[in-house]
Enzyme design. Structure first.
Site, PDB file in Angstrom:
ATOM      1  N   VAL A  10       0.873  -1.167   0.000  1.00  0.00           N
ATOM      2  CA  VAL A  10       0.000   0.000   0.000  1.00  0.00           C
ATOM      3  C   VAL A  10       0.907   1.212   0.000  1.00  0.00           C
ATOM      4  O   VAL A  10       1.979   1.208   0.603  1.00  0.00           O
ATOM      5  CB  VAL A  10      -0.964   0.017   1.203  1.00  0.00           C
ATOM      6  CG1 VAL A  10      -2.039  -1.044   1.033  1.00  0.00           C
ATOM      7  CG2 VAL A  10      -0.226  -0.185   2.506  1.00  0.00           C
ATOM      8  N   SER A  11       0.487   2.272  -0.700  1.00  0.00           N
ATOM      9  CA  SER A  11       1.395   3.380  -0.948  1.00  0.00           C
ATOM     10  C   SER A  11       1.488   4.381   0.191  1.00  0.00           C
ATOM     11  O   SER A  11       2.284   5.294   0.159  1.00  0.00           O
ATOM     12  CB  SER A  11       0.984   4.118  -2.224  1.00  0.00           C
ATOM     13  OG  SER A  11      -0.347   4.579  -2.107  1.00  0.00           O
ATOM     14  N   ALA A  12       0.688   4.227   1.207  1.00  0.00           N
ATOM     15  CA  ALA A  12       0.776   5.112   2.369  1.00  0.00           C
ATOM     16  C   ALA A  12       0.330   4.338   3.597  1.00  0.00           C
ATOM     17  O   ALA A  12      -0.435   3.381   3.513  1.00  0.00           O
ATOM     18  CB  ALA A  12      -0.100   6.361   2.178  1.00  0.00           C
TER      19      ALA A  12
END
Length: 207
Positions: A10-12
């Site tokens: 997941v990017s954050a």
């Protein structure tokens, strides 16, 4: 066949990885063989991905939910696919795209078709991210026009900012010189100047 692994990203840190994790567990992939990164994918210096690469051996099998989990742009996705399939010599299965399953069609035609699909999907993934960023920027600018405030209250621009911006945009002043002219930090001036440019471009499109 070697060991079965799964990779999720997941990017954050505030995003939810449940969709990817559930899909991997339903394969099933043993929990101890699922590697998850919950941080920005700006580059591939991600701890869990690096650890996974070190463990992978020829004939291992790696599952990922979607092709964009391998990278943030077209070039990066293709490079990681090359590393996994050519250097590490592992099989890769992209669950959202059955055609991207290196266990199938290992002959010349199968490899050729997989490469075409991979390149198309990588391009689409990068293009979609660009579209999302553009829509976000347009939404923010539209909200600002309506008076919506984002983040901390911003400092009022110095009285000389307008003159400095005009000279900077016409090429008469360098960024550092324009910042000094209106007593701003160079990075702050540049950021505010680029925002001013973006607003002007949006207004031109609307006219």
């Amino acid at each position: 066949m070697g060991t079965v692994y799964g990779y999720a990203r997941v990017s954050a840190r505030d995003q939810n990885e449940d969709r990817q994790m559930v899909a991997l567990q339903e394969i099933p992939v043993d929990d101890k063989n699922i590697y998850l990164d919950k941080q920005s994918g700006k580059d591939f210096n991600r701890p869990m991905y690096r650890k996974l690469l070190k463990r992978l051996k020829p004939d291992d099998l790696l599952y990922i939910k979607s092709i964009d989990r391998l990278g943030r742009d077209y070039k990066e996705i293709l490079e990681q696919w090359r590393v996994l399939t050519k250097e590490k010599r592992v099989d890769v299965v992209v669950m959202d795209m059955p055609l991207l399953d290196t266990r199938r069609g290992k002959d010349l035609m199968g490899t050729f078709l997989s490469d075409i699909v991979l390149q198309v999907l990588s391009f689409v993934a990068e293009n979609e991210r660009e579209n999302i960023r553009q829509r976000q920027m347009e939404g923010i600018l539209a909200a600002k026009k309506k008076g919506v405030k984002f983040g901390r209250p911003r400092k009022t621009l110095p009285p000389k900012f307008e003159d400095a911006f005009q000279h900077w945009s016409s090429g008469k002043l360098l960024t550092r010189q324009a910042a000094e002219f209106c007593a701003m930090a160079t990075s702050t001036f540049y950021r505010r100047a680029k925002e001013r440019e973006a607003c002007a471009q949006l207004k031109e499109k609307e006219m």
